[in-house]
Design a protein around this motif. Structure first.
Motif, PDB file in Angstrom:
ATOM      1  N   ALA A 106       3.935 -62.266 -20.441  1.00  0.00           N
ATOM      2  CA  ALA A 106       3.626 -61.503 -21.653  1.00  0.00           C
ATOM      3  C   ALA A 106       3.776 -60.011 -21.387  1.00  0.00           C
ATOM      4  CB  ALA A 106       2.200 -61.812 -22.124  1.00  0.00           C
ATOM      5  N   GLY A 107       3.308 -59.557 -20.219  1.00  0.00           N
ATOM      6  CA  GLY A 107       3.435 -58.152 -19.865  1.00  0.00           C
ATOM      7  C   GLY A 107       4.880 -57.723 -19.668  1.00  0.00           C
ATOM      8  N   VAL A 108       5.653 -58.578 -19.001  1.00  0.00           N
ATOM      9  CA  VAL A 108       7.064 -58.257 -18.772  1.00  0.00           C
ATOM     10  C   VAL A 108       7.809 -58.133 -20.097  1.00  0.00           C
ATOM     11  CG1 VAL A 108       9.234 -59.125 -17.812  1.00  0.00           C
ATOM     12  CG2 VAL A 108       7.121 -59.294 -16.463  1.00  0.00           C
ATOM     13  N   LEU A 109       7.594 -59.079 -20.996  1.00  0.00           N
ATOM     14  CA  LEU A 109       8.253 -59.035 -22.306  1.00  0.00           C
ATOM     15  C   LEU A 109       7.795 -57.826 -23.113  1.00  0.00           C
ATOM     16  CD1 LEU A 109       8.197 -62.821 -23.307  1.00  0.00           C
ATOM     17  CD2 LEU A 109      10.181 -61.447 -22.631  1.00  0.00           C
ATOM     18  N   PHE A 110       6.511 -57.477 -22.994  1.00  0.00           N
ATOM     19  CA  PHE A 110       5.979 -56.312 -23.697  1.00  0.00           C
ATOM     20  C   PHE A 110       6.708 -55.047 -23.258  1.00  0.00           C
ATOM     21  CE2 PHE A 110       3.193 -52.666 -23.981  1.00  0.00           C
ATOM     22  CZ  PHE A 110       2.602 -52.772 -25.228  1.00  0.00           C
ATOM     23  N   TYR A 111       6.800 -54.837 -21.960  1.00  0.00           N
ATOM     24  CA  TYR A 111       7.460 -53.623 -21.466  1.00  0.00           C
ATOM     25  C   TYR A 111       8.946 -53.625 -21.808  1.00  0.00           C
ATOM     26  CZ  TYR A 111       3.385 -52.038 -18.812  1.00  0.00           C
ATOM     27  OH  TYR A 111       2.146 -51.570 -18.449  1.00  0.00           O
ATOM     28  N   ALA A 193       3.221 -53.019 -28.976  1.00  0.00           N
ATOM     29  CA  ALA A 193       4.516 -52.629 -28.422  1.00  0.00           C
ATOM     30  C   ALA A 193       5.233 -51.662 -29.358  1.00  0.00           C
ATOM     31  CB  ALA A 193       5.367 -53.866 -28.161  1.00  0.00           C
ATOM     32  N   VAL A 194       5.168 -51.934 -30.652  1.00  0.00           N
ATOM     33  CA  VAL A 194       5.812 -51.048 -31.630  1.00  0.00           C
ATOM     34  C   VAL A 194       5.170 -49.666 -31.616  1.00  0.00           C
ATOM     35  CG1 VAL A 194       6.194 -50.653 -34.094  1.00  0.00           C
ATOM     36  CG2 VAL A 194       6.566 -52.927 -33.122  1.00  0.00           C
ATOM     37  N   ASN A 195       3.830 -49.629 -31.616  1.00  0.00           N
ATOM     38  CA  ASN A 195       3.130 -48.336 -31.615  1.00  0.00           C
ATOM     39  C   ASN A 195       3.450 -47.522 -30.362  1.00  0.00           C
ATOM     40  OD1 ASN A 195       1.880 -48.872 -34.069  1.00  0.00           O
ATOM     41  ND2 ASN A 195       0.095 -49.810 -33.113  1.00  0.00           N
ATOM     42  N   LEU A 196       3.468 -48.197 -29.217  1.00  0.00           N
ATOM     43  CA  LEU A 196       3.779 -47.495 -27.976  1.00  0.00           C
ATOM     44  C   LEU A 196       5.230 -47.024 -27.972  1.00  0.00           C
ATOM     45  CD1 LEU A 196       3.021 -46.544 -25.164  1.00  0.00           C
ATOM     46  CD2 LEU A 196       3.534 -48.849 -24.305  1.00  0.00           C
ATOM     47  N   ALA A 197       6.129 -47.864 -28.473  1.00  0.00           N
ATOM     48  CA  ALA A 197       7.547 -47.494 -28.498  1.00  0.00           C
ATOM     49  C   ALA A 197       7.788 -46.271 -29.374  1.00  0.00           C
ATOM     50  CB  ALA A 197       8.382 -48.675 -29.005  1.00  0.00           C
ATOM     51  N   VAL A 198       7.065 -46.155 -30.461  1.00  0.00           N
ATOM     52  CA  VAL A 198       7.216 -44.986 -31.335  1.00  0.00           C
ATOM     53  C   VAL A 198       6.837 -43.716 -30.579  1.00  0.00           C
ATOM     54  CG1 VAL A 198       6.291 -43.820 -33.373  1.00  0.00           C
ATOM     55  CG2 VAL A 198       6.910 -46.238 -33.495  1.00  0.00           C
ATOM     56  N   GLY A 199       5.695 -43.722 -29.889  1.00  0.00           N
ATOM     57  CA  GLY A 199       5.281 -42.545 -29.139  1.00  0.00           C
ATOM     58  C   GLY A 199       6.257 -42.191 -28.039  1.00  0.00           C
ATOM     59  N   VAL A 200       6.652 -43.187 -27.260  1.00  0.00           N
ATOM     60  CA  VAL A 200       7.593 -42.947 -26.163  1.00  0.00           C
ATOM     61  C   VAL A 200       8.928 -42.458 -26.710  1.00  0.00           C
ATOM     62  CG1 VAL A 200       8.867 -44.008 -24.261  1.00  0.00           C
ATOM     63  CG2 VAL A 200       6.476 -44.631 -24.650  1.00  0.00           C
ATOM     64  N   GLY A 201       9.418 -43.117 -27.747  1.00  0.00           N
ATOM     65  CA  GLY A 201      10.721 -42.758 -28.311  1.00  0.00           C
ATOM     66  C   GLY A 201      10.743 -41.355 -28.880  1.00  0.00           C
ATOM     67  N   LEU A 202       9.702 -40.978 -29.624  1.00  0.00           N
ATOM     68  CA  LEU A 202       9.666 -39.638 -30.211  1.00  0.00           C
ATOM     69  C   LEU A 202       9.563 -38.557 -29.141  1.00  0.00           C
ATOM     70  CD1 LEU A 202       7.362 -40.168 -33.332  1.00  0.00           C
ATOM     71  CD2 LEU A 202       9.856 -40.008 -33.257  1.00  0.00           C
ATOM     72  N   MET A 203       8.723 -38.792 -28.129  1.00  0.00           N
ATOM     73  CA  MET A 203       8.559 -37.781 -27.084  1.00  0.00           C
ATOM     74  C   MET A 203       9.822 -37.656 -26.230  1.00  0.00           C
ATOM     75  SD  MET A 203       5.668 -36.160 -27.255  1.00  0.00           S
ATOM     76  CE  MET A 203       5.034 -35.613 -25.663  1.00  0.00           C
ATOM     77  N   PHE A 204      10.477 -38.771 -25.914  1.00  0.00           N
ATOM     78  CA  PHE A 204      11.735 -38.684 -25.165  1.00  0.00           C
ATOM     79  C   PHE A 204      12.812 -38.034 -26.026  1.00  0.00           C
ATOM     80  CE2 PHE A 204      10.027 -41.433 -21.894  1.00  0.00           C
ATOM     81  CZ  PHE A 204      10.765 -41.070 -20.772  1.00  0.00           C
ATOM     82  N   GLY A 205      12.811 -38.334 -27.319  1.00  0.00           N
ATOM     83  CA  GLY A 205      13.779 -37.718 -28.213  1.00  0.00           C
ATOM     84  C   GLY A 205      13.604 -36.214 -28.298  1.00  0.00           C
ATOM     85  N   ALA A 206      12.358 -35.746 -28.086  1.00  0.00           N
ATOM     86  CA  ALA A 206      12.084 -34.308 -28.102  1.00  0.00           C
ATOM     87  C   ALA A 206      12.232 -33.684 -26.722  1.00  0.00           C
ATOM     88  CB  ALA A 206      10.675 -34.058 -28.634  1.00  0.00           C
ATOM     89  N   GLY A 207      12.651 -34.484 -25.739  1.00  0.00           N
ATOM     90  CA  GLY A 207      12.823 -33.978 -24.389  1.00  0.00           C
ATOM     91  C   GLY A 207      11.530 -33.829 -23.619  1.00  0.00           C
ATOM     92  N   ARG A 208      10.465 -34.499 -24.061  1.00  0.00           N
ATOM     93  CA  ARG A 208       9.166 -34.365 -23.412  1.00  0.00           C
ATOM     94  C   ARG A 208       8.601 -35.729 -22.999  1.00  0.00           C
ATOM     95  NH1 ARG A 208       4.882 -31.961 -25.660  1.00  0.00           N
ATOM     96  NH2 ARG A 208       4.521 -30.785 -23.739  1.00  0.00           N
ATOM     97  N   GLY A 209       9.487 -36.653 -22.677  1.00  0.00           N
ATOM     98  CA  GLY A 209       9.060 -37.992 -22.295  1.00  0.00           C
ATOM     99  C   GLY A 209       8.221 -38.012 -21.034  1.00  0.00           C
ATOM    100  N   ASP A 210       8.542 -37.094 -20.089  1.00  0.00           N
ATOM    101  CA  ASP A 210       7.774 -37.067 -18.851  1.00  0.00           C
ATOM    102  C   ASP A 210       6.322 -36.682 -19.110  1.00  0.00           C
ATOM    103  OD1 ASP A 210       8.643 -34.546 -19.687  1.00  0.00           O
ATOM    104  OD2 ASP A 210       8.548 -33.726 -17.644  1.00  0.00           O
ATOM    105  N   VAL A 211       6.105 -35.802 -20.081  1.00  0.00           N
ATOM    106  CA  VAL A 211       4.734 -35.408 -20.440  1.00  0.00           C
ATOM    107  C   VAL A 211       3.975 -36.592 -21.011  1.00  0.00           C
ATOM    108  CG1 VAL A 211       3.345 -33.921 -21.940  1.00  0.00           C
ATOM    109  CG2 VAL A 211       5.431 -33.030 -20.855  1.00  0.00           C
ATOM    110  N   PHE A 212       4.639 -37.338 -21.887  1.00  0.00           N
ATOM    111  CA  PHE A 212       3.973 -38.486 -22.506  1.00  0.00           C
ATOM    112  C   PHE A 212       3.606 -39.538 -21.466  1.00  0.00           C
ATOM    113  CE2 PHE A 212       3.815 -42.526 -24.777  1.00  0.00           C
ATOM    114  CZ  PHE A 212       3.009 -42.201 -25.857  1.00  0.00           C
ATOM    115  N   LEU A 213       4.544 -39.848 -20.577  1.00  0.00           N
ATOM    116  CA  LEU A 213       4.251 -40.845 -19.546  1.00  0.00           C
ATOM    117  C   LEU A 213       3.170 -40.343 -18.597  1.00  0.00           C
ATOM    118  CD1 LEU A 213       7.830 -42.212 -18.693  1.00  0.00           C
ATOM    119  CD2 LEU A 213       6.100 -43.166 -20.237  1.00  0.00           C
ATOM    120  N   GLY A 214       3.137 -39.027 -18.359  1.00  0.00           N
ATOM    121  CA  GLY A 214       2.090 -38.461 -17.527  1.00  0.00           C
ATOM    122  C   GLY A 214       0.721 -38.578 -18.165  1.00  0.00           C
ATOM    123  N   LEU A 215       0.685 -38.599 -19.491  1.00  0.00           N
ATOM    124  CA  LEU A 215      -0.577 -38.795 -20.202  1.00  0.00           C
ATOM    125  C   LEU A 215      -0.942 -40.269 -20.308  1.00  0.00           C
ATOM    126  CD1 LEU A 215      -0.050 -36.256 -23.139  1.00  0.00           C
ATOM    127  CD2 LEU A 215      -1.689 -36.030 -21.266  1.00  0.00           C
TER     128      LEU A 215
END
Length: 335
Positions: A106-111, A193-215
Motif C-alpha cells: 500500500a505504501g509503495v503504490l501510494f508513493y 495521495a492526491v492532496n500530497l501530490a498537489v502540494g509537491v507538484g505545485l512547489m516543484f513547479g515553482a522551483g521550490r520542491g526541495d523546501v517542501f520536501l524539507g518540511l
C-alpha cells in the motif's frame, strides 16, 4: 433446541455457580472443585446457546457469569505494568509485522501514484491553473507563503496536539472502516495521495520542491508509514469478510478485529511521536539536513521495531490477539 426448556434444565447449576463465585475466597476443597466443574459446564452452555439459538439476553447473562467464574478460577491478574510492557514488546509489533504484506505494498503504490501525479502537475501549467488562480498559486508557493506558514500557524504544542488528533482519526477510520470490504482505506489512501501530490507538484513547479520536501520529511515519513499500517491492516480486516478461509466469518472477524484494536492503540503512540515532530521539529530554525535527519531516524527506528522486535514476537507465536484467557470460551458441543 428449545431455549426455554434448556434454561429451565440448567437454571439451578447457573444459580449455584453464581453463589460459588460470590464466595470464591471462602470455598472449601469440594466447593472449589464444584466451582471448576460448573464453570466448565456453563462455558459449554454458553457455546451451545451462541451456536444454536443466539438469544441476546441469555448470551449476555451467561457471558457475564462465565467471565466472573473465570476470574475466580484463575485467581489474580497480571500486573498492569507487565501487560503494558508486553503490549509494546510483543502484541503491537507482532500485529504490525504480520500485516506487512498489506501495508508495505500500500505504501509503495501510494508513493508511486503520488510521484506520477506530482510530476504531471509540476510540468503542466494548465493543470496548475485548474487547481488555483495564479495569484493564489504564488501566495501558496512563495517564500514564507501558505505551505511554509502552515507549520507555524499555531503554537508548537497546540499544533502538535491538533495534528495528532487529526491523524489518529484518519488511522482509526482506515482500521475500523476496513470491514466494509476494504473500500474506505483505499479511498482514504487515494485522497491523501492526491492532496500530497498537489502540494509537491505545485512547489516543484515553482522551483521550490526541495523546501517542501524539507518540511515534509521530518514528520511525514513516520506519519505516512502509520497511515499505511492503518490502511493495510484495515484492508486485511475487510478481506476477512470476503474470504475468511477455513474459519467461520464471525470467528475470522473476531480474531482480526482484536488485532485491529491492538494496532489502533499502538498507532496512537506512533502518531503522537509524529505530531511532536511536526509541531516542534518541522517549523524549527534548524538546518534542513538536521530536520530531515531526525525524520529519517524516527522512520528507521520504527521499521526496525516492527521487523526485528515484531518479527521475533511473531516467531514466538504472538499474533496481536489478546491472551487465550481473555478470549471467549468456545467448547465443542453436541446437540
Amino acid at each position: 433446541m428449545d431455549l426455554d426448556v434448556f434454561i429451565e434444565r440448567n437454571r439451578a447449576s447457573w444459580e449455584r455457580l453464581d453463589q460459588l463465585v460470590g464466595r470464591s475466597g471462602r470455598l472449601s476443597g469440594p466447593e472449589a472443585d464444584e466451582l471448576i466443574e460448573l464453570y466448565q459446564r456453563t462455558t459449554t452452555h454458553l457455546s451451545t446457546v451462541r451456536s444454536q439459538t443466539p438469544d441476546v439476553a441469555t448470551v449476555e447473562r451467561l457471558s457475564s457469569l462465565v467471565a466472573r467464574a473465570r476470574a475466580a478460577v484463575t485467581g489474580t491478574h497480571t500486573p498492569a505494568w507487565r501487560v503494558f510492557t508486553r503490549f509494546f514488546t510483543h502484541r503491537f509489533p507482532a500485529a504490525v509485522y504480520l500485516g506487512w504484506r498489506w501495508w508495505v505494498p500500500a505504501g509503495v503504490l501510494f508513493y508511486l501514484l503520488t510521484g506520477i501525479m506530482a510530476a504531471w502537475i509540476a510540468s503542466n501549467p494548465d493543470v496548475q491553473a485548474m487547481i488555483a488562480a495564479p495569484d493564489e498559486l504564488r501566495e501558496m508557493t512563495k517564500v514564507g507563503g501558505g505551505y511554509e506558514a502552515y507549520y507555524s500557524s499555531d503554537p508548537a504544542g497546540s499544533f502538535a496536539a491538533k495534528v495528532w488528533t487529526n491523524n489518529a482519526w484518519v488511522a482509526a477510520a482506515c482500521l475500523l472502516l476496513g470491514v466494509l470490504f476494504a473500500i474506505p482505506p483505499i479511498y482514504l489512501l487515494f485522497t491523501n495521495a492526491v492532496n500530497l501530490a498537489v502540494g509537491v507538484g505545485l512547489m516543484f513547479g515553482a522551483g521550490r520542491g526541495d523546501v517542501f520536501l524539507g518540511l515534509l520529511a521530518p514528520h511525514g515519513l513516520l506519519e505516512l508509514t502509520a497511515v499505511f499500517v492503518a490502511a493495510g491492516i484495515g484492508m486485511r480486516l475487510g478481506w476477512q469478510v470476503i474470504d475468511p478461509g477455513p474459519r467461520t466469518r464471525a470467528a475470522a472477524l473476531a480474531t482480526e478485529g482484536r488485532a485491529v484494536v491492538a494496532v489502533a492503540l499502538g498507532l496512537v503512540v506512533v502518531l503522537l511521536v509524529s505530531g511532536v515532530l511536526e509541531g516542534f521539529v518541522t517549523p524549527s530554525g534548524w538546518p534542513t539536513w538536521a530536520r530531515v535527519g531526525i525524520g529519517v531516524v524516527a522512520e528507521v527506528l520504527f521499521l526496525l521495531y516492527v521487523f526485528v522486535i515484531g518479527r521475533r514476537a511473531a516467531q514466538q507465536g504472538e499474533t496481536g490477539d489478546v491472551d487465550a484467557s481473555e478470549r471467549e470460551d468456545v467448547v465443542p458441543t453436541s446437540v
